[in-house]
Design a protein around this motif. Sequence first.
Motif, PDB file in Angstrom:
ATOM      1  N   ILE A  27      37.076   5.901 129.025  1.00  0.00           N
ATOM      2  CA  ILE A  27      36.924   6.139 130.457  1.00  0.00           C
ATOM      3  C   ILE A  27      38.045   5.399 131.161  1.00  0.00           C
ATOM      4  CG2 ILE A  27      35.493   5.725 132.499  1.00  0.00           C
ATOM      5  CD1 ILE A  27      33.050   6.057 130.698  1.00  0.00           C
ATOM      6  N   ALA A  28      38.838   6.124 131.949  1.00  0.00           N
ATOM      7  CA  ALA A  28      39.908   5.528 132.747  1.00  0.00           C
ATOM      8  C   ALA A  28      39.433   5.489 134.189  1.00  0.00           C
ATOM      9  CB  ALA A  28      41.190   6.334 132.609  1.00  0.00           C
ATOM     10  N   GLY A  29      39.162   4.297 134.680  1.00  0.00           N
ATOM     11  CA  GLY A  29      38.666   4.123 136.044  1.00  0.00           C
ATOM     12  C   GLY A  29      37.563   3.085 136.071  1.00  0.00           C
ATOM     13  N   ASP A  30      37.224   2.645 137.261  1.00  0.00           N
ATOM     14  CA  ASP A  30      36.191   1.629 137.414  1.00  0.00           C
ATOM     15  C   ASP A  30      34.813   2.228 137.166  1.00  0.00           C
ATOM     16  OD1 ASP A  30      38.250  -0.051 138.081  1.00  0.00           O
ATOM     17  OD2 ASP A  30      37.870   0.019 140.237  1.00  0.00           O
ATOM     18  N   LEU A  31      33.904   1.388 136.669  1.00  0.00           N
ATOM     19  CA  LEU A  31      32.554   1.826 136.324  1.00  0.00           C
ATOM     20  C   LEU A  31      31.557   0.910 136.997  1.00  0.00           C
ATOM     21  CD1 LEU A  31      30.772   3.656 134.487  1.00  0.00           C
ATOM     22  CD2 LEU A  31      31.054   1.928 132.719  1.00  0.00           C
ATOM     23  N   ILE A  32      30.611   1.490 137.743  1.00  0.00           N
ATOM     24  CA  ILE A  32      29.532   0.734 138.371  1.00  0.00           C
ATOM     25  C   ILE A  32      28.232   1.253 137.779  1.00  0.00           C
ATOM     26  CG2 ILE A  32      28.366   0.172 140.526  1.00  0.00           C
ATOM     27  CD1 ILE A  32      31.059   0.710 141.944  1.00  0.00           C
ATOM     28  N   PHE A  33      27.358   0.332 137.315  1.00  0.00           N
ATOM     29  CA  PHE A  33      26.123   0.739 136.652  1.00  0.00           C
ATOM     30  C   PHE A  33      24.932  -0.060 137.167  1.00  0.00           C
ATOM     31  CE2 PHE A  33      27.427  -2.892 134.204  1.00  0.00           C
ATOM     32  CZ  PHE A  33      26.254  -3.480 133.748  1.00  0.00           C
ATOM     33  N   THR A  34      23.736   0.424 136.824  1.00  0.00           N
ATOM     34  CA  THR A  34      22.509  -0.301 137.108  1.00  0.00           C
ATOM     35  C   THR A  34      21.752  -0.485 135.805  1.00  0.00           C
ATOM     36  OG1 THR A  34      21.289   1.737 137.536  1.00  0.00           O
ATOM     37  CG2 THR A  34      22.273   0.665 139.437  1.00  0.00           C
ATOM     38  N   GLY A  35      20.935  -1.521 135.742  1.00  0.00           N
ATOM     39  CA  GLY A  35      20.100  -1.746 134.556  1.00  0.00           C
ATOM     40  C   GLY A  35      20.898  -2.244 133.378  1.00  0.00           C
ATOM     41  N   GLY A  36      20.782  -1.543 132.247  1.00  0.00           N
ATOM     42  CA  GLY A  36      21.460  -1.944 131.019  1.00  0.00           C
ATOM     43  C   GLY A  36      22.499  -0.923 130.596  1.00  0.00           C
ATOM     44  N   LEU A  37      23.655  -1.397 130.167  1.00  0.00           N
ATOM     45  CA  LEU A  37      24.751  -0.531 129.723  1.00  0.00           C
ATOM     46  C   LEU A  37      25.299  -1.073 128.419  1.00  0.00           C
ATOM     47  CD1 LEU A  37      27.005   1.652 130.099  1.00  0.00           C
ATOM     48  CD2 LEU A  37      28.256  -0.064 131.427  1.00  0.00           C
TER      49      LEU A  37
END
Length: 129
Positions: A27-37
């Motif tokens: 993945i090229a780009g910023d990643l915003i997540f919630t919970g568990g990754l």
Amino acid sequence: MLFGRRKKRGDPLQERIDCLIGPGTTIAGDLIFTGGLRIDGMIQGDVTVSDIKAGTLVIGDGGCIEGDVRVSHVIVYGEIRGTVYATGLVELHPNARITGDVHYDAIEMRAGAEIEGHLVKQSAAGETQ
């Protein structure tokens, strides 16, 4: 229970993985997540949890992040090339590699893990000590 660790009251550790980035994925780009990754692939960008009070990031053996990481709890088996900002626990397993500074509240580092950068202890309010 995740990796044999019991959740304490008020602990931001997520006991489940809500999203998986598998091996061979980039993945090229910023990643915003919630919970568990869990990341077993490659991220070229910053990885941030949307709610800094509750979010667990697991970087698998083949996982790699080229960018900054902002989470409450991070478990590293793979590699991070960037600055880590963790409001809670940073767990580094034997093959973990971090090239960059690590800002943490608590840290657990196993024999064989490597950090090429500074360790910066944060106070409970998130301020550098």
